[in-house]
Design an enzyme around this catalytic site. Structure first.
Site, PDB file in Angstrom:
ATOM      1  N   GLU A 412       0.801  -1.229   0.000  1.00  0.00           N
ATOM      2  CA  GLU A 412       0.000   0.000   0.000  1.00  0.00           C
ATOM      3  C   GLU A 412       0.832   1.277   0.000  1.00  0.00           C
ATOM      4  OE1 GLU A 412      -2.756  -1.072   3.233  1.00  0.00           O
ATOM      5  OE2 GLU A 412      -4.212  -1.425   1.642  1.00  0.00           O
ATOM      6  N   GLU A 482      -4.377 -10.593   0.155  1.00  0.00           N
ATOM      7  CA  GLU A 482      -5.189 -10.489   1.367  1.00  0.00           C
ATOM      8  C   GLU A 482      -6.627 -10.805   0.984  1.00  0.00           C
ATOM      9  OE1 GLU A 482      -4.709  -6.766   3.582  1.00  0.00           O
ATOM     10  OE2 GLU A 482      -2.606  -6.702   2.976  1.00  0.00           O
TER      11      GLU A 482
HETATM   12  C1  GAL Z   1      -5.167  -3.978   4.075  1.00  0.00           C
HETATM   13  C2  GAL Z   1      -3.765  -3.775   4.563  1.00  0.00           C
HETATM   14  C3  GAL Z   1      -3.477  -4.509   5.827  1.00  0.00           C
HETATM   15  C4  GAL Z   1      -4.581  -4.290   6.810  1.00  0.00           C
HETATM   16  C5  GAL Z   1      -5.876  -4.729   6.217  1.00  0.00           C
HETATM   17  C6  GAL Z   1      -7.036  -4.495   7.115  1.00  0.00           C
HETATM   18  O1  GAL Z   1      -5.535  -2.958   3.245  1.00  0.00           O
HETATM   19  O2  GAL Z   1      -2.834  -4.160   3.596  1.00  0.00           O
HETATM   20  O3  GAL Z   1      -2.256  -4.066   6.347  1.00  0.00           O
HETATM   21  O4  GAL Z   1      -4.668  -2.949   7.108  1.00  0.00           O
HETATM   22  O5  GAL Z   1      -6.131  -3.986   5.070  1.00  0.00           O
HETATM   23  O6  GAL Z   1      -6.937  -5.096   8.329  1.00  0.00           O
END
Ligand code: GAL
Length: 965
Positions: A412, A482
């Site tokens: 990010e 993620e």
């Molecule tokens: C993503 C980010 C993570 C964490 C997650 C939400 O956007 O990469 O570090 O913030 O969201 O828990």
């Protein structure tokens, strides 16, 4: 204006040695400088001068701090931890940092051990210091560095004496580097990884690079170890003895996460022998699919931050091993080291136990997003040296680990030329691995298309390669770096993602966000989250979104994930058979043993071993089941087939369950659907008797005015057994504020589902039934639910039929639909026949299996750090709640969910921490016809349509009788 102090300039530092490969130990001497250090905390960077670094400085008035450690975790007088997700906790004016810049001066006196060799040199290694350090040895300044989760070394041999050496560190909480470290986690300054003095014998390696590709066609591996000094490489097991730089090709067994075959070797150069741990493997993209050793891999991954509830990011080896072992035991085969290189020993464990690793750079600038990315360091050439330094320190330190299959630039950061420069450098230095960075949708600098939290439908489209987008991207493999936000209860919808990963070869799996809740031990709240340590700016419990609780107890989410990603599928194979599918990437089924058991009405009638051939990865086989044992006519029967480890492994003992399946044989005796008493269970209908404001019906006594159930046999009943549609919203119900879709938690509360009124319209009774007609509705709304309760009884059991008919234009689903009643708290044991043993909701129910289960009532709940709906047991046929002397059994005409806890939903909803929940004198029992799904909307998609509980006419019924009935 004068030049900026070093900690505010954009440079990565000065005086450090070039980065190089890390190894746990060699035969060269090493001295750990971990332990108690003298420590002084100052409120600003310049409160104190630098005289403390002089060898004769008197630090007797100082306190101490543990190294590795974070000073803010020592208690209030040392400041405190602070949690923000995206926002920088200081004004954004790069590279400047606030004047209030907590500064920790650290001093360590040490003697060299008596056997410390006389010749050679020495290096001081610091494996991790947040956020920067200036370093002196014996009064001589060595240099300074930024890059918190990166190793830094200095040459120190010329400064060392035999006795009374003084190492001095000045650590600032904030530096220009903080702008590059805006990861979603606690801000935790300190010397949080090891500090070590390493002897460097004359002629010993500065750096070495082990190249060990594997050719899956020939079955040969090629070994070449590059080294900056001449040396020899030996691998006794392969009979190899070659010069550094020389290459040799021999038949080998390849390394994979499933079969982590390592060859022990040694690099000898000058006066040092360095152990080598060689894993042969080749990573490639072939026809748009990522392969290792020629085979497609499917990531069953997690994002792992380093976290310990007492020690923050200062993890010991035992904790790292515990993480790896827990992952292996839960069928996890991959880790993304979000969002920085981990302690280097963690990667040794990944090599040894077998995990695919995406190793990520220590880089995130997310806080610029809200500023339209103005001033983003990754798009400003002044910062490029710092970015390249981070890329090099990532790759050089970790390049010899076979487990690392991708480098990730960071997380990010938006886009910018600095990232491209990093990618170029990495590609040039190590073309043997793939490059990952999620933030660049063009994929110009990456080898995989990576996304976070896309909805299922989009993953489906990408899987079909029907997505729009740059040509290059469409030819890349797809991973979810993620997905499935494991915050609080959930994540829901995991199985639905897995089906897509197993359908489309392009979809190579994903990494659940995230491994562990970052709840820090707190004096009042048990575990604290954002805001509990007095932060002026914080993001609450968004830091608690892991599959493990802070003490590393698996959450229901982890158990669900284990089942969803099980590498063996056991399904109905047609009459008398099962179909076993081997979903491993490479391993056959030889390491597993299979067993069957036959259940009738939840009781195991017989068990035995099942012969399953060692089918190859990707193949299926049909296996005949034995003849079913004799069982009561009309019983509900089911086969359970389990796959367990046949032998002990490094991470679990023989017998550890890897996968299972249940195959129904005959269903439950069909229950009458009608809710009228005549058609239902009670065989000898009884007549309601009205007397002195009470109505008695079999074992039930009711209030004649309200129709509320007052007692059930000898058990007093609170709350009347009324309709209930409210649940304490989960984090996923609440959803994230930036979600484009509707968020049900806020809509439910806005509508008033937590304050429903029950209007009594009519109470009537006939020869065999008591009927209570009501309308259940919130104030200020014309929406309502017509609810009719029909009670009937025989001698010992009482039956409740409920009919609901929603009125008005319901646009939101209901949280739940059922009844709740209060029973005496003395009922402290639950036995049930249904799905278990753990909590389950419509979209988090893969891990729940049919059986007869038993638990103490106090263990039925799940202690989410922010209290919320939890603990439902789905698909229940009957449940019994008992004390030593009393008890009740509830049977459903159809399967239902039950929840039992010692506090009300209102209390659960009002609590901010698990410690706010204090057991009362009532056991609240929820009997739910249905619940709304869970979804993953705290950061991802909401509840899929199939799991929505839309308001619609429904009828359901429960029969209450004595325990043991
Ligand atoms: C993503 C980010 C993570 C964490 C997650 C939400 O956007 O990469 O570090 O913030 O969201 O828990």
């Amino acid at each position: 204006m004068s030049a900026l102090p070093w900690y505010e300039d954009v440079s990565p530092g000065r005086g450090t040695l070039p980065p190089r490969a890390w190894y746990a130990r060699s035969d060269a001497s090493a001295l750990s400088l971990n332990g108690d250090w003298a420590f002084r905390l100052s409120p600003t960077a310049d409160t104190e001068d630098e005289s403390f670094a002089a060898p004769d400085f008197d630090a007797s008035g100082w306190g101490t701090v543990a190294v590795p450690g974070h000073w803010v975790l020592r208690g209030k007088e040392y400041g405190g931890p602070a949690y923000t997700n995206v926002r920088y906790p200081f004004p954004v004016d790069p590279p400047r940092v606030p004047t209030e810049n907590p500064t920790g001066d650290h001093l360590r006196r040490f003697d060299l051990p008596a056997d410390w060799p006389a010749g050679g040199g020495a290096v001081l290694r610091l494996d991790g210091v947040e956020s920067c350090a200036r370093v002196w040895l014996n009064g001589t300044e060595l240099g300074e560095f930024k890059g918190s989760r990166l190793a830094h070394e200095f040459t120190v041999g010329h400064l060392l004496g035999a006795r009374d050496n003084v190492l001095a560190l000045r650590v600032h909480q904030w530096s220009s580097g903080s702008y590059l470290e805006d990861q979603d986690q606690w801000w935790l300054p300190g010397v949080f990884r090891d500090v070590t003095l390493l002897h460097r014998p004359a002629g010993s390696p500065g750096d070495f690079f082990t190249h060990a590709p594997y050719d899956h066609v020939t079955g040969h591996g090629t070994l070449r170890v590059e080294c900056d000094v001449p040396g020899r490489v030996t691998v006794p097991e392969l009979g190899l003895d070659l010069a550094t730089g020389e290459s040799v090709t021999v038949p080998v067994e390849p390394w994979s996460a499933e079969v982590p075959r390592l060859y022990e070797g040694e690099l000898t150069a000058g006066g040092e022998r360095v152990p080598l741990r060689i894993g042969f493997r080749t990573v490639a993209v072939e026809n748009g699919v990522m392969t290792v050793n020629g085979r497609r891999v499917l990531f069953r991954g997690v994002n792992r931050h380093e976290f310990h509830p007492q020690h923050g990011r200062a993890l010991d080896l035992a904790t790292m091993r515990q993480d790896v072992v827990l992952m292996k035991r839960h069928n996890i085969n991959a880790v993304r080291t979000s969002h920085y290189p981990p302690h280097p020993a963690f990667l040794d464990l990944c090599d040894t136990y077998g995990l695919w690793v995406i190793d990520e750079g220590d880089l995130e600038t997310h806080g610029f997003e809200d500023l339209a990315w103005q001033g983003n360091p990754v798009d400003d050439p002044r910062w490029t040296p710092a970015l390249l330094d981070r890329a090099a320190r990532l790759v050089e330190r970790d390049k010899n680990h076979p487990s690392v299959v991708m480098w990730s630039l960071g997380n990010e950061c938006g886009t910018g030329a600095g990232l491209t420069a990093m990618a170029r450098w990495i590609r040039d230095r190590d073309p043997s691995r793939l490059l990952h960075y999620e933030g660049d949708r063009s994929c110009a600098d990456t080898d995989v298309y990576s996304r976070m939290y896309p909805p299922h439908a989009e993953v489906d489209e990408i899987g079909r390669r029907a997505d729009e987008g740059p040509e290059r991207r469409r030819e890349l493999p797809f991973v979810l770096c993620e997905y499935a936000h494991a915050m609080g209860n959930g994540p829901g919808g995991l199985a639905d993602y897995q089906r897509l990963f197993e359908t489309y070869e392009r979809c190579q799996g994903g990494f659940v966000w995230e491994w562990i809740d970052h709840g820090l031990v707190h004096p009042v709240h048990g575990y604290g989250y954002g805001g509990d340590f007095g932060e002026e700016l914080h993001d609450g419990n968004f830091v608690c979104d892991g599959l493990l609780f802070p003490d590393r107890t698996p959450s229901p989410g982890l158990l669900e994930y284990k089942k969803v990603v099980e590498p063996v599928r056991i399904a109905d194979g047609g009459p008398g058979t099962i179909l076993v599918t081997n979903g491993h990437d490479v391993a056959d089924l030889a390491r597993l043993a299979f067993t069957w058991s036959f259940l009738a009405d939840g009781e195991t009638l017989a068990t035995g071993p099942l012969d399953v051939p060692a089918v190859a990865a990707g193949a299926s086989t049909r296996v005949a089941l034995p003849v079913p044992p004799s069982h009561p006519a009309g019983a509900e029967t089911v086969w359970t087939v389990r796959a367990v480890l046949a032998e002990d492994t490094a991470w679990a003992s023989a017998g550890h369950e890897v996968a299972w399946g249940q195959i129904p044989v005959s269903g439950p005796a069909t229950a009458p659907r009608s809710v009228t008493a005549a058609a239902a269970h009670p065989v000898r209908p009884m007549r309601p008797v009205h007397e002195a404001g009470r109505i008695t019906l079999g074992p039930g006594v009711f209030d004649a005015r309200s129709g509320a159930l007052l007692s059930l046999g000898s058990l007093p009943v609170a709350g009347g057994a009324r309709l209930d549609v409210w649940r304490a919203p989960t984090d996923n119900d609440e959803g994230a504020p930036w979600q484009p879709e509707e968020r049900h938690g806020p809509l439910w509360r806005g509508l008033g589902l937590h304050r429903m009124r029950h209007r009594i319209d009519e109470i009537t009774w006939s020869d065999d039934e008591l009927t209570v007609r009501t309308r259940v509705a919130p104030a200020a709304s014309d929406l309502g639910i017509r609810t009719t309760y029909r009670w009937s009884a025989d001698g010992s059991s009482l039956r409740l039929g409920v009919e609901v008919v929603p009125e008005g234009d319901w646009r939101v689903p209901l949280p739940r639909l059922g009844v709740r009643l209060g029973l005496p708290a003395a009922l402290d044991r639950a036995v049930w026949y249904g799905a278990g043993p753990g909590e389950a909701y419509p979209d988090t129910r893969a891990a729940a299996r049919l059986g007869r289960w038993e638990a103490a009532v106090d263990t039925l709940g799940t202690p989410y750090l922010r209290p919320q709906e939890n603990g439902a047991r789905i698909d229940t046929r009957w449940v019994e709640l008992t004390s030593r002397t009393d008890g009740v059994r509830v049977r459903g005409d159809r399967a239902f969910s039950f929840t039992a806890r010692r506090w009300t939903t209102e209390q659960l909803d009002a609590a901010a921490h698990a410690t706010d929940l204090v057991p009362g004198d009532t056991l609240w029992l929820h009997l739910d016809h249905a619940q709304h799904g869970i979804g993953s909307q705290s950061c991802g998609p909401g509840v899929l349509p199939a799991y929505r509980l839309d308001a619609a006419p429904a009828s359901f019924s429960f029969t209450f009788g004595p325990a043991g009935g």
